[in-house]
Design a protein around this motif. Sequence first.
Motif, PDB file in Angstrom:
ATOM      1  N   VAL A  69       0.844  -1.197   0.000  1.00  0.00           N
ATOM      2  CA  VAL A  69       0.000   0.000   0.000  1.00  0.00           C
ATOM      3  C   VAL A  69       0.880   1.248   0.000  1.00  0.00           C
ATOM      4  O   VAL A  69       1.804   1.366   0.809  1.00  0.00           O
ATOM      5  N   VAL A  70       0.586   2.165  -0.900  1.00  0.00           N
ATOM      6  CA  VAL A  70       1.248   3.467  -0.936  1.00  0.00           C
ATOM      7  C   VAL A  70       0.199   4.527  -0.666  1.00  0.00           C
ATOM      8  O   VAL A  70      -0.792   4.633  -1.391  1.00  0.00           O
ATOM      9  N   ALA A  71       0.388   5.313   0.408  1.00  0.00           N
ATOM     10  CA  ALA A  71      -0.537   6.408   0.731  1.00  0.00           C
ATOM     11  C   ALA A  71      -0.180   7.633  -0.108  1.00  0.00           C
ATOM     12  O   ALA A  71       0.991   7.897  -0.385  1.00  0.00           O
ATOM     13  N   ARG A  72      -1.199   8.399  -0.482  1.00  0.00           N
ATOM     14  CA  ARG A  72      -0.983   9.582  -1.312  1.00  0.00           C
ATOM     15  C   ARG A  72      -1.883  10.714  -0.848  1.00  0.00           C
ATOM     16  O   ARG A  72      -3.059  10.508  -0.544  1.00  0.00           O
ATOM     17  N   GLY A  73      -1.307  11.922  -0.801  1.00  0.00           N
ATOM     18  CA  GLY A  73      -2.091  13.106  -0.493  1.00  0.00           C
ATOM     19  C   GLY A  73      -2.445  13.842  -1.775  1.00  0.00           C
ATOM     20  O   GLY A  73      -3.136  13.320  -2.636  1.00  0.00           O
ATOM     21  N   ALA A  74      -1.904  15.071  -1.915  1.00  0.00           N
ATOM     22  CA  ALA A  74      -2.200  15.861  -3.112  1.00  0.00           C
ATOM     23  C   ALA A  74      -1.253  15.541  -4.265  1.00  0.00           C
ATOM     24  O   ALA A  74      -1.432  16.044  -5.376  1.00  0.00           O
ATOM     25  N   GLY A  75      -0.224  14.733  -4.011  1.00  0.00           N
ATOM     26  CA  GLY A  75       0.712  14.380  -5.071  1.00  0.00           C
ATOM     27  C   GLY A  75       1.682  15.486  -5.427  1.00  0.00           C
ATOM     28  O   GLY A  75       2.250  15.491  -6.520  1.00  0.00           O
ATOM     29  N   THR A  76       1.910  16.451  -4.511  1.00  0.00           N
ATOM     30  CA  THR A  76       2.833  17.554  -4.788  1.00  0.00           C
ATOM     31  C   THR A  76       4.259  17.248  -4.335  1.00  0.00           C
ATOM     32  O   THR A  76       5.143  18.095  -4.479  1.00  0.00           O
ATOM     33  N   GLY A  77       4.488  16.054  -3.769  1.00  0.00           N
ATOM     34  CA  GLY A  77       5.820  15.710  -3.286  1.00  0.00           C
ATOM     35  C   GLY A  77       6.855  15.725  -4.403  1.00  0.00           C
ATOM     36  O   GLY A  77       6.541  15.553  -5.577  1.00  0.00           O
ATOM     37  N   LEU A  78       8.124  15.929  -4.028  1.00  0.00           N
ATOM     38  CA  LEU A  78       9.185  16.118  -5.016  1.00  0.00           C
ATOM     39  C   LEU A  78      10.319  15.108  -4.876  1.00  0.00           C
ATOM     40  O   LEU A  78      11.450  15.381  -5.278  1.00  0.00           O
ATOM     41  N   SER A  79      10.034  13.943  -4.308  1.00  0.00           N
ATOM     42  CA  SER A  79      11.088  12.934  -4.168  1.00  0.00           C
ATOM     43  C   SER A  79      10.646  11.547  -4.632  1.00  0.00           C
ATOM     44  O   SER A  79      11.371  10.583  -4.423  1.00  0.00           O
ATOM     45  N   GLY A  80       9.490  11.452  -5.252  1.00  0.00           N
ATOM     46  CA  GLY A  80       8.986  10.148  -5.674  1.00  0.00           C
ATOM     47  C   GLY A  80       8.470   9.319  -4.523  1.00  0.00           C
ATOM     48  O   GLY A  80       8.325   8.103  -4.643  1.00  0.00           O
ATOM     49  N   GLY A  81       8.151   9.956  -3.400  1.00  0.00           N
ATOM     50  CA  GLY A  81       7.684   9.232  -2.227  1.00  0.00           C
ATOM     51  C   GLY A  81       6.335   8.576  -2.414  1.00  0.00           C
ATOM     52  O   GLY A  81       6.037   7.556  -1.800  1.00  0.00           O
ATOM     53  N   ALA A  82       5.480   9.166  -3.271  1.00  0.00           N
ATOM     54  CA  ALA A  82       4.147   8.595  -3.517  1.00  0.00           C
ATOM     55  C   ALA A  82       4.100   7.813  -4.822  1.00  0.00           C
ATOM     56  O   ALA A  82       3.018   7.545  -5.346  1.00  0.00           O
ATOM     57  N   LEU A  83       5.280   7.449  -5.356  1.00  0.00           N
ATOM     58  CA  LEU A  83       5.300   6.639  -6.574  1.00  0.00           C
ATOM     59  C   LEU A  83       4.589   5.319  -6.314  1.00  0.00           C
ATOM     60  O   LEU A  83       4.926   4.597  -5.377  1.00  0.00           O
ATOM     61  N   GLY A 421      12.273   9.408  -0.462  1.00  0.00           N
ATOM     62  CA  GLY A 421      11.500   8.749  -1.496  1.00  0.00           C
ATOM     63  C   GLY A 421      12.320   7.799  -2.336  1.00  0.00           C
ATOM     64  O   GLY A 421      13.104   6.996  -1.832  1.00  0.00           O
ATOM     65  N   MET A 422      12.143   7.903  -3.655  1.00  0.00           N
ATOM     66  CA  MET A 422      12.962   7.148  -4.603  1.00  0.00           C
ATOM     67  C   MET A 422      14.194   7.938  -5.014  1.00  0.00           C
ATOM     68  O   MET A 422      15.242   7.363  -5.299  1.00  0.00           O
ATOM     69  N   GLU A 423      14.069   9.254  -5.022  1.00  0.00           N
ATOM     70  CA  GLU A 423      15.078  10.126  -5.618  1.00  0.00           C
ATOM     71  C   GLU A 423      16.438  10.025  -4.932  1.00  0.00           C
ATOM     72  O   GLU A 423      17.469   9.945  -5.595  1.00  0.00           O
ATOM     73  N   LYS A 424      16.451  10.038  -3.605  1.00  0.00           N
ATOM     74  CA  LYS A 424      17.714  10.168  -2.875  1.00  0.00           C
ATOM     75  C   LYS A 424      18.135   8.875  -2.183  1.00  0.00           C
ATOM     76  O   LYS A 424      18.984   8.891  -1.299  1.00  0.00           O
ATOM     77  N   ILE A 425      17.545   7.766  -2.576  1.00  0.00           N
ATOM     78  CA  ILE A 425      17.783   6.534  -1.833  1.00  0.00           C
ATOM     79  C   ILE A 425      19.248   6.096  -1.916  1.00  0.00           C
ATOM     80  O   ILE A 425      19.799   5.564  -0.939  1.00  0.00           O
TER      81      ILE A 425
END
Length: 486
Positions: A69-83, A421-425
């Motif tokens: 399960v991936v939780a999502r809010g408005a989708g404005t995040g900038l690190s791919g956290g809600a991918l 998120g995914m970006e800086k892993i």
Amino acid sequence: MTQLDHRFIQQLRDILPDNAVLHEEEDLRPYECDGLSAYRQLPGAVALPETVAQVQAIMRLCHQQKIPVVARGAGTGLSGGALPLEHGLLLSLAKFNQILDINALARSARVQPGVRNLAISEAAKPHGLFYAPDPSSQIACTIGGNVAENSGGVHCLKYGLTVHNVCRVEMVDVEGNIITLGSAALDSPGYDFLALINGSEGMLGIITEITVKLLPLPQQTQVLMAAFDDVIKAGKAVAEIISSGIIPAGLEMMDQLSIEAAEDFVHAGYPKDAKAILLCELDGTETDVATATDEVNSILQSAGACDIRIAHDIEEQQLLWKGRKAAFPAVGRLSPDYYCMDGTIPRSKLPDVLHRIHELSEEYGLRVANVFHAGDGNLHPLILYDANIAGELERTEEFGGKILEACVAMGGSITGEHGVGMEKINQMCVQFNSLELQQFHAIKHAFDPEQLLNPGKAVPTLHRCAEFGAMHVHNGKLKFPELPRF
């Protein structure tokens, strides 16, 4: 069609109305990425609950069937956290958009996670109160996402990040149980799990309710804009303001490329020939603001500012800030794509990191527009590139990774508010050693032993770090100790 079987979809429909379960490709497409559009993946399905009971039932179903399960809010995040995940469920909290209570006496607001950041301050304003953390995306981003990423903003220099302004969180765990962290009081007994959940990027639970602190609106505010003919002078002026004992409500810095973009877009009155500008907001009582304004004005003059402007009224203050708030979309007009980085450094290292970014910009042949929360050392270099050119996205990612590694080398960190998120892993492998990463995994295991909540984000496996380290050793850039497999 969905990557999840039809039996699971039907079970979701037993919990939710038909129109709250999305599984056709055209319905899934809007959820394929967050604000970091470089990474895209269609989810297996999307669920849009509107009650806590529905969230509990969904989590029990997913836990039983081992569906991620991936939780999502408005989708404005900038690190791919809600991918999203191809074989996973995307759980949208968009319908949790109610402000449940404004308690003016206790100076708090009880809200659902889908409430927009700015909406809290708008609701609190008639009571003479406001919510301090104000990300640039505050008109659209939601408070649940702010907690997940521990978001910052212009006013966090004086008033703190999200973690400093949240006093209670209610969440649903991976098995569907309700957990309450913190309390309405100033403190609560036991371990500080409330701080743990701030910045946890959806890996520990599904947030369903948040109680935030509200602060009195300041009696007076003043905004100064100072232009400099040298970026290094502007960086030194930041350090001198803070070392004087003055803590501005906000202290922001923009370089020439971001100044030009913002001015062409918003017409805020920025001098386009300046190499850098500082925006300094002071707030408090009328006497304190007047005194601080004179002191900051003097400091800026001594630091070599070639132009200083003091806003005459609230409209001019708002216009000056409008340019800064619109910097990201403004820079988007300069290039087909841009890649927004997010690192932190000690303020004293600002000139050094700016020099390093310039070196890397020349090395990679890619322009960079710099926008900084300068007062607290939170950098946002925007790397301009064109994803239509083969290999340019990959070069841009490599460039961005080196900026983050430079931040770590200077005593900073790889993120200030956007999350990993995914970006800086991969850069997590630079920031932390193997024992520290094992502790992160232990915390994750305590909350989510089967790795169902936002798996693959934020915390890398030690095997991944070993591979990343080996690559760096091969390129002669960094040397890592041998890491055991986790």
